[in-house]
Write a protein that holds these residues in place. Structure first.
Motif, PDB file in Angstrom:
ATOM      1  N   LEU A 200       0.643  -1.323  -0.063  1.00 11.75           N
ATOM      2  CA  LEU A 200      -0.086   0.152  -0.141  1.00 11.75           C
ATOM      3  C   LEU A 200       0.811   1.205   0.082  1.00 11.75           C
ATOM      4  O   LEU A 200       1.335   1.462   1.169  1.00 11.75           O
ATOM      5  N   PRO A 201       1.048   1.741  -1.188  1.00 12.66           N
ATOM      6  CA  PRO A 201       2.019   3.045  -1.225  1.00 12.66           C
ATOM      7  C   PRO A 201       1.420   4.070  -0.188  1.00 12.66           C
ATOM      8  O   PRO A 201       0.250   4.355  -0.022  1.00 12.66           O
ATOM      9  N   LEU A 202       2.395   4.812   0.375  1.00 11.63           N
ATOM     10  CA  LEU A 202       2.033   5.902   1.414  1.00 11.63           C
ATOM     11  C   LEU A 202       1.775   7.240   0.919  1.00 11.63           C
ATOM     12  O   LEU A 202       0.689   7.887   1.415  1.00 11.63           O
ATOM     13  N   LYS A 203       2.384   7.588  -0.049  1.00  9.80           N
ATOM     14  CA  LYS A 203       2.172   8.967  -0.807  1.00  9.80           C
ATOM     15  C   LYS A 203       0.901   9.132  -1.109  1.00  9.80           C
ATOM     16  O   LYS A 203       0.268  10.286  -0.747  1.00  9.80           O
ATOM     17  N   PRO A 204       0.160   8.415  -2.089  1.00 10.48           N
ATOM     18  CA  PRO A 204      -1.392   8.496  -2.406  1.00 10.48           C
ATOM     19  C   PRO A 204      -2.243   8.844  -1.152  1.00 10.48           C
ATOM     20  O   PRO A 204      -3.225   9.370  -1.152  1.00 10.48           O
ATOM     21  N   ARG A 205      -1.858   7.907   0.061  1.00 15.67           N
ATOM     22  CA  ARG A 205      -2.942   7.913   0.893  1.00 15.67           C
ATOM     23  C   ARG A 205      -2.761   9.114   1.663  1.00 15.67           C
ATOM     24  O   ARG A 205      -3.652   9.887   2.291  1.00 15.67           O
ATOM     25  N   LEU A 206      -1.417   9.693   1.759  1.00 13.45           N
ATOM     26  CA  LEU A 206      -1.200  10.888   2.357  1.00 13.45           C
ATOM     27  C   LEU A 206      -1.958  12.128   1.621  1.00 13.45           C
ATOM     28  O   LEU A 206      -2.692  13.014   2.077  1.00 13.45           O
ATOM     29  N   GLN A 207      -1.932  11.817   0.405  1.00 11.46           N
ATOM     30  CA  GLN A 207      -2.502  13.082  -0.754  1.00 11.46           C
ATOM     31  C   GLN A 207      -3.885  12.978  -0.459  1.00 11.46           C
ATOM     32  O   GLN A 207      -4.653  14.009  -0.290  1.00 11.46           O
ATOM     33  N   ARG A 208      -4.535  11.811  -0.176  1.00  8.62           N
ATOM     34  CA  ARG A 208      -6.030  11.571  -0.016  1.00  8.62           C
ATOM     35  C   ARG A 208      -6.596  12.441   1.280  1.00  8.62           C
ATOM     36  O   ARG A 208      -7.578  13.103   1.347  1.00  8.62           O
ATOM     37  N   LEU A 209      -5.589  12.149   2.417  1.00 13.13           N
ATOM     38  CA  LEU A 209      -6.081  12.710   3.693  1.00 13.13           C
ATOM     39  C   LEU A 209      -5.903  14.135   3.636  1.00 13.13           C
ATOM     40  O   LEU A 209      -6.694  14.850   4.314  1.00 13.13           O
TER      41      LEU A 209
END
Length: 220
Positions: A200-209
């Motif tokens: 699960l890539p971290l970068k897109p999840r931080l962007q979504r948050l």
């Protein structure tokens, strides 16, 4: 004995002021939120270009660059969120119904087979011209674009290593010499890996948050 001595506090007893208070209690009542509005809010969080950006002077900001593939996903989701589950249904759109059902699947840990069974039952219960997907696979396709994806990385059967980066082209583990793929018939064109890790890539999840209006303030 005092007739009004209903609350025992004259012999060293501790009084629970909260329970003895005659003040009426007001329970916190959560406002009723339209599920269609909630799903539309999610779409606007995922696709910021969907809503018009207005600056403080009331003028339109510079439009956000739109990727053609993302715009096609947005149009499909918008179509499903505006389409009735069946003609005359005002409570659920196609997309809202799928989101609710998938949420229940995850919350109660339903298997795909169990989900397919109940989805088929619900589809038969609804009018024949309903737009509910027939199984979990089709439901996932309709939700494509809302969720965050993951990367599949092949792993050694004995957990020695990952077939990743400089080892991506290897067919055997250099540590234990175990084959990367399962033994299958020669007629099969696709190879099946022995073990797969889902990253699960971290970068897109931080962007979504940061993109979501519901979680952006908590990221400060």
């Amino acid at each position: 004995m005092i007739e009004t001595y209903s609350i025992w506090n004259l012999h060293g007893e501790q009084v629970d002021h909260a329970s003895s208070s005659n003040a009426p209690r007001v329970d916190n009542v959560k406002p009723i939120v339209d599920p269609n509005d909630q799903v539309m809010g999610i779409i606007q969080d995922v696709f910021p270009f969907a809503s018009t950006n207005i600056n403080q002077e009331g003028e339109d900001d510079v439009p956000t660059p739109i990727d053609s593939a993302e715009f096609e996903q947005y149009k499909k989701l918008l179509k499903n969120v505006n389409q009735e589950l069946y003609p005359g249904c005002e409570s659920f759109s196609v997309l809202t119904a799928i989101v609710e059902l998938m949420h229940g699947k995850i919350k109660y840990r339903m298997s795909n087979l169990c989900f397919d069974y109940f989805l088929g039952v619900f589809k038969r219960m609804l009018p024949t011209d309903n737009c509910l997907p027939k199984d979990h696979k089709h439901a996932q396709k309709m939700l494509h674009g809302l969720g965050l994806g993951y990367e599949k990385i092949h792993a050694c059967k004995n957990n020695c290593m990952l077939f990743y980066k400089e080892h991506e082209t290897l067919d055997t583990c250099p540590i234990c010499n175990e084959s990367r793929f399962k033994m299958t018939s020669q007629n099969r064109t696709t190879k099946i890996p022995q073990k797969v890790m889902r990253y699960l890539p971290l970068k897109p999840r931080l962007q979504r948050l940061y993109m979501s209006t519901h979680t952006a303030t908590d990221m400060r």
